[in-house]
Design an enzyme around this catalytic site. Structure first.
Site, mmCIF file in Angstrom:
data_model
loop_
_atom_site.group_PDB
_atom_site.id
_atom_site.type_symbol
_atom_site.label_atom_id
_atom_site.label_comp_id
_atom_site.label_asym_id
_atom_site.label_seq_id
_atom_site.Cartn_x
_atom_site.Cartn_y
_atom_site.Cartn_z
ATOM 1 N N ASN A 1 10.094 -21.414 24.466
ATOM 2 C CA ASN A 1 9.250 -22.209 25.351
ATOM 3 C C ASN A 1 9.364 -21.801 26.816
ATOM 4 O OD1 ASN A 1 10.636 -24.394 23.192
ATOM 5 N ND2 ASN A 1 8.421 -24.109 23.097
ATOM 6 N N ILE B 1 7.727 -22.479 32.080
ATOM 7 C CA ILE B 1 8.207 -23.392 31.045
ATOM 8 C C ILE B 1 7.034 -24.082 30.367
ATOM 9 C CG2 ILE B 1 9.676 -25.408 30.612
ATOM 10 C CD1 ILE B 1 10.973 -24.707 33.437
ATOM 11 N N CYS B 2 7.043 -24.071 29.037
ATOM 12 C CA CYS B 2 6.042 -24.802 28.265
ATOM 13 C C CYS B 2 6.629 -26.176 27.952
ATOM 14 C CB CYS B 2 5.709 -24.059 26.976
ATOM 15 S SG CYS B 2 4.457 -24.897 25.991
ATOM 16 N N LEU B 3 6.226 -27.156 28.733
ATOM 17 C CA LEU B 3 6.718 -28.523 28.581
ATOM 18 C C LEU B 3 5.571 -29.454 28.918
ATOM 19 C CD1 LEU B 3 9.274 -30.269 28.056
ATOM 20 C CD2 LEU B 3 9.719 -30.142 30.520
ATOM 21 N N ASP C 1 5.337 -24.566 19.582
ATOM 22 C CA ASP C 1 4.540 -24.711 20.800
ATOM 23 C C ASP C 1 5.068 -23.703 21.823
ATOM 24 O OD1 ASP C 1 2.742 -25.638 22.681
ATOM 25 O OD2 ASP C 1 3.976 -27.363 23.268
#
Length: 154
Positions: A79, A86-88, A119
């Site tokens: 992520n 950052i994938c959040l 994700d």
């Protein structure tokens, strides 16, 4: 700090006086919207023993928009991409002005405990995590040892 919105002043004071366990966030002396952040790798994760440096920036429209956060320390995580992005969800479409800097940092720390290859931001790492999790976690531990064991800079 006088020219900053009261909310940023209060959040900064709380971060300094009541730091979250394993997280350090210090505003830059010349720009109180820019923070140097250090997050300790969570126990029982491939990032345990590492200290990860990040930068966090509060845009002029904070808290109406999420802070900009990225990893400065190289990390092997599905992520987090090679540029440190950052994938959040709370940094994107799930952001709410009710959330705070502290919440964001705790969420990033939690992401280190529970990588989500479904994700991904780093597709190659996510694929590795899905096809051979044991090997991917070993590589994450190796990268932690190589890149994240330096002392935290103040």
């Amino acid at each position: 700090m006088a020219t900053l919105p009261k909310r940023i002043i209060k959040e900064t004071q709380r971060l300094m006086t009541e730091p979250a366990p394993g997280i350090s966030a210090t505003p830059a002396t010349d720009n109180f919207r820019y923070f140097k952040v250090a997050i300790s790798g969570p126990l029982d994760s491939p990032f345990e023993g590492g200290v990860f440096n990040l930068e966090l920036f509060l845009t002029d429209d904070y808290p109406m928009s999420a802070p900009k956060v990225r990893f400065l320390t190289k990390i092997y995580h599905p992520n987090i991409d090679k540029l440190g992005r950052i994938c959040l969800d709370i940094l994107k479409d799930k952001w709410s002005p009710a959330l705070q800097i502290r919440t964001v940092l705790l969420s990033i720390q939690a992401l280190l405990s529970a990588p989500n290859p479904d994700d991904p931001l780093a597709n190659d790492v996510a694929e590795h995590w899905k096809t051979n999790e044991k090997e991917a976690m070993a590589r994450a531990r190796e990268w932690t040892r190589l890149y994240a064991e330096a002392p935290v800079e103040n």
